[in-house]
Design a protein around this motif. Structure first.
Motif, PDB file in Angstrom:
ATOM      1  N   GLU A 167      62.456 -38.363 100.195  1.00 44.88           N
ATOM      2  CA  GLU A 167      62.250 -36.862 100.855  1.00 44.88           C
ATOM      3  C   GLU A 167      60.899 -36.819 101.517  1.00 44.88           C
ATOM      4  N   TYR A 168      59.861 -37.592 100.884  1.00 47.06           N
ATOM      5  CA  TYR A 168      58.522 -37.720 101.492  1.00 47.06           C
ATOM      6  C   TYR A 168      58.727 -38.344 102.762  1.00 47.06           C
ATOM      7  N   LEU A 169      59.379 -39.696 102.722  1.00 47.63           N
ATOM      8  CA  LEU A 169      59.423 -40.348 103.987  1.00 47.63           C
ATOM      9  C   LEU A 169      60.481 -39.532 105.217  1.00 47.63           C
ATOM     10  N   LEU A 170      61.043 -39.024 104.759  1.00 46.38           N
ATOM     11  CA  LEU A 170      62.038 -37.976 105.693  1.00 46.38           C
ATOM     12  C   LEU A 170      61.341 -36.853 106.238  1.00 46.38           C
ATOM     13  N   GLU A 171      60.467 -36.354 105.360  1.00 44.15           N
ATOM     14  CA  GLU A 171      59.344 -35.363 106.024  1.00 44.15           C
ATOM     15  C   GLU A 171      58.418 -35.815 107.026  1.00 44.15           C
ATOM     16  N   LEU A 172      58.067 -37.152 106.912  1.00 47.79           N
ATOM     17  CA  LEU A 172      57.160 -37.860 107.818  1.00 47.79           C
ATOM     18  C   LEU A 172      57.897 -37.827 109.033  1.00 47.79           C
ATOM     19  N   GLY A 173      59.101 -37.606 109.096  1.00 47.00           N
ATOM     20  CA  GLY A 173      59.893 -37.824 110.346  1.00 47.00           C
ATOM     21  C   GLY A 173      60.546 -38.928 110.626  1.00 47.00           C
ATOM     22  N   HIS A 174      60.987 -39.711 109.583  1.00 49.00           N
ATOM     23  CA  HIS A 174      61.915 -41.021 109.695  1.00 49.00           C
ATOM     24  C   HIS A 174      63.117 -40.610 109.809  1.00 49.00           C
ATOM     25  N   ALA A 175      63.909 -41.071 110.603  1.00 46.88           N
ATOM     26  CA  ALA A 175      65.402 -40.698 110.772  1.00 46.88           C
ATOM     27  C   ALA A 175      66.258 -41.341 109.546  1.00 46.88           C
ATOM     28  N   THR A 176      65.789 -42.342 108.898  1.00 48.91           N
ATOM     29  CA  THR A 176      66.421 -42.895 107.629  1.00 48.91           C
ATOM     30  C   THR A 176      65.452 -43.584 106.877  1.00 48.91           C
ATOM     31  N   VAL A 177      65.814 -43.959 105.697  1.00 49.44           N
ATOM     32  CA  VAL A 177      65.003 -44.509 104.701  1.00 49.44           C
ATOM     33  C   VAL A 177      65.644 -45.901 104.215  1.00 49.44           C
ATOM     34  N   TRP A 178      65.354 -46.977 104.445  1.00 50.55           N
ATOM     35  CA  TRP A 178      65.905 -48.165 103.705  1.00 50.55           C
ATOM     36  C   TRP A 178      65.329 -48.197 102.371  1.00 50.55           C
ATOM     37  N   HIS A 179      66.210 -49.063 101.504  1.00 53.24           N
ATOM     38  CA  HIS A 179      65.817 -49.258  99.965  1.00 53.24           C
ATOM     39  C   HIS A 179      65.972 -50.826  99.692  1.00 53.24           C
ATOM     40  N   LEU A 180      64.875 -51.175  99.085  1.00 58.43           N
ATOM     41  CA  LEU A 180      64.592 -52.304  98.579  1.00 58.43           C
ATOM     42  C   LEU A 180      64.893 -52.313  96.945  1.00 58.43           C
ATOM     43  N   ALA A 199      68.799 -38.037  98.193  1.00 61.45           N
ATOM     44  CA  ALA A 199      67.986 -37.514  99.013  1.00 61.45           C
ATOM     45  C   ALA A 199      68.347 -37.727 100.328  1.00 61.45           C
ATOM     46  N   LEU A 200      69.114 -38.719 100.926  1.00 62.81           N
ATOM     47  CA  LEU A 200      69.515 -38.934 102.099  1.00 62.81           C
ATOM     48  C   LEU A 200      70.748 -38.213 102.209  1.00 62.81           C
ATOM     49  N   HIS A 201      71.841 -38.103 101.177  1.00 62.43           N
ATOM     50  CA  HIS A 201      72.786 -37.196 101.260  1.00 62.43           C
ATOM     51  C   HIS A 201      72.768 -35.660 101.696  1.00 62.43           C
ATOM     52  N   ALA A 202      71.701 -35.447 101.037  1.00 60.14           N
ATOM     53  CA  ALA A 202      71.219 -33.847 100.845  1.00 60.14           C
ATOM     54  C   ALA A 202      70.807 -33.695 102.063  1.00 60.14           C
ATOM     55  N   ALA A 203      70.108 -34.550 103.240  1.00 61.78           N
ATOM     56  CA  ALA A 203      69.774 -34.397 104.487  1.00 61.78           C
ATOM     57  C   ALA A 203      70.782 -34.768 105.514  1.00 61.78           C
ATOM     58  N   GLY A 204      71.890 -35.083 105.060  1.00 63.51           N
ATOM     59  CA  GLY A 204      73.235 -35.186 105.795  1.00 63.51           C
ATOM     60  C   GLY A 204      73.103 -36.629 106.486  1.00 63.51           C
ATOM     61  N   ILE A 205      72.382 -37.566 105.975  1.00 60.53           N
ATOM     62  CA  ILE A 205      72.169 -38.876 106.444  1.00 60.53           C
ATOM     63  C   ILE A 205      72.978 -39.868 105.680  1.00 60.53           C
ATOM     64  N   VAL A 206      73.614 -40.885 106.538  1.00 58.18           N
ATOM     65  CA  VAL A 206      74.281 -41.833 105.883  1.00 58.18           C
ATOM     66  C   VAL A 206      73.356 -43.077 105.186  1.00 58.18           C
ATOM     67  N   ASP A 207      73.456 -43.627 104.138  1.00 53.78           N
ATOM     68  CA  ASP A 207      72.494 -44.403 103.375  1.00 53.78           C
ATOM     69  C   ASP A 207      73.013 -45.806 104.150  1.00 53.78           C
ATOM     70  N   PRO A 208      71.690 -46.508 104.597  1.00 55.36           N
ATOM     71  CA  PRO A 208      71.962 -47.890 104.866  1.00 55.36           C
ATOM     72  C   PRO A 208      72.287 -49.011 103.886  1.00 55.36           C
ATOM     73  N   ALA A 209      72.889 -49.815 104.090  1.00 59.36           N
ATOM     74  CA  ALA A 209      73.225 -50.963 102.967  1.00 59.36           C
ATOM     75  C   ALA A 209      71.841 -51.308 102.100  1.00 59.36           C
ATOM     76  N   VAL A 210      72.025 -51.276 100.882  1.00 56.59           N
ATOM     77  CA  VAL A 210      70.843 -51.627 100.018  1.00 56.59           C
ATOM     78  C   VAL A 210      70.411 -53.061 100.326  1.00 56.59           C
ATOM     79  N   VAL A 211      69.246 -53.610 100.251  1.00 57.19           N
ATOM     80  CA  VAL A 211      68.834 -54.845 100.258  1.00 57.19           C
ATOM     81  C   VAL A 211      68.290 -55.067  98.906  1.00 57.19           C
ATOM     82  N   ARG A 212      68.792 -56.098  98.088  1.00 60.41           N
ATOM     83  CA  ARG A 212      68.436 -56.122  96.698  1.00 60.41           C
ATOM     84  C   ARG A 212      67.394 -57.333  96.308  1.00 60.41           C
ATOM     85  N   GLY A 213      66.533 -57.071  95.388  1.00 54.85           N
ATOM     86  CA  GLY A 213      65.712 -58.050  95.095  1.00 54.85           C
ATOM     87  C   GLY A 213      65.574 -58.023  93.592  1.00 54.85           C
ATOM     88  N   GLU A 214      64.704 -58.755  93.094  1.00 53.94           N
ATOM     89  CA  GLU A 214      64.810 -58.961  91.692  1.00 53.94           C
ATOM     90  C   GLU A 214      63.558 -58.857  90.933  1.00 53.94           C
TER      91      GLU A 214
END
Length: 331
Positions: A167-180, A199-214
């Motif tokens: 939510e903080y990143l969205l408040e900064l004006g980013h159109a979406t947020v990616w997730h590692l 958070a993305l769904h509450a803002a009406g944003i379709v979530d990008p594909a998760v990039v996964r790490g270890e």
């Protein structure tokens, strides 16, 4: 030379032997002022509890077992340190076992053979709990573990922390947020991913594909190549964020001018990253204290352990995030 006894301490402190015993055993049923007087008397005459004798008398070893998958993860090392401090402060010993190739069942057998009074199971070791029959009457706390019958579940509020970061990143004006994200089998990774999606769904944003790490910096560095289109990245832990910072820098992307990055954990080094990392703070000392306190309360006084304990997390804002409006226009 005669060994100093509980009776000697009681006489010096002006209390009963039972009160001294309660102080030695870390019981909460002692006034702070009385506890201080007894501890001062112990120090003055050099009293040291006889652990073996106490175990024979009480049927307790005053030892807590800790089960981990690995100590290579910075979060696990930090939890180990905090749990060791908390057990030591109560006069308990700590026995650490890693599950390795033997599995969680064998780890429990080893701890049972050593007569531990209670067991704490950390995050990455917890998925195996569903395949293990807990010893009858076992006192078990799972830290950042999926809830299961017969065990207290203690965790940071990962979902709320991840949601706040997104939510903080969205408040900064980013159109979406990616997730590692972390490993798919990890309970904490799934909870943090769920918070990000919410958070993305509450803002009406379709979530990008998760990039996964270890969970490692090297996996975050490798994942950076898949995040070159992102203007905002929420990383599931600080170590992956560290690797991502390097990968982004090598790709010519500036943080936070071109891309904002948030981690999770707030490890000791996070404020010294370049740039200092905005991250979700976990209170490892509180987690350790609550886990040990729940075990000791049942061991010493028969207080039933709660089914679930949740510790809040907060967002620590630093220089790795910035409003989109502050990014220079290229071209």
């Amino acid at each position: 030379m005669r060994r100093v006894s509980i009776a000697d301490v009681a006489a010096r402190a002006g209390v009963s032997g039972q009160t001294v015993s309660r102080v030695v055993n870390g019981s909460p049923r002692v006034l702070d002022s009385t506890r201080a007087r007894v501890e001062a008397a112990m120090a003055e005459i050099g009293y040291r509890p006889n652990r073996a004798a106490r175990a024979l008398r009480t049927g307790r070893t005053q030892t807590i077992g800790l089960v981990v998958a690995t100590l290579a993860a910075a979060e696990n090392s930090r939890m180990l340190e905090a749990i060791a401090e908390s057990t030591g402060a109560r006069g308990y010993a700590l026995t650490v076992v890693t599950i390795g190739q033997e599995g969680l069942g064998r780890a429990f057998e080893r701890l049972e053979d050593q007569g531990v009074d209670g067991v704490i199971v950390l995050n990455e070791a917890s998925p195996s709990l569903s395949n293990v029959i807990l010893p009858r009457g076992a006192r078990v706390v799972g830290v950042d573990a999926a809830p299961m019958p017969g065990m207290t579940s203690l965790e940071t509020d990962h979902l709320a922390g991840a949601r706040a970061a997104t939510e903080y990143l969205l408040e900064l004006g980013h159109a979406t947020v990616w997730h590692l994200g972390g490993p798919a089998a990890s309970h904490t990774a799934r909870a943090r991913e769920e918070g990000w999606r919410a958070a993305l769904h509450a803002a009406g944003i379709v979530d990008p594909a998760v990039v996964r790490g270890e969970w490692t910096a090297s996996s975050g560095y490798a994942a950076a190549s898949e995040l070159r289109e992102a203007t905002a990245i929420f990383c599931a832990n600080d170590q992956m964020a560290l690797g991502a910072l390097r990968g982004l820098a090598e790709a010519g992307r500036r943080v936070p001018e071109d891309v904002s990055v948030i981690g999770f954990d707030d490890l000791d080094d996070a404020s010294h990253y370049q740039p200092p990392l905005t991250t979700v703070r976990q209170y490892f000392d509180v987690l350790a204290e609550r886990a040990v306190a729940a075990l000791v309360a049942e061991i010493e006084d028969g207080v039933p352990m709660p089914e679930r304990i949740v510790v809040p997390a907060i967002l620590a804002v630093r220089a790795s995030t910035a409003p989109v409006a502050h990014r220079p226009v290229l071209g």
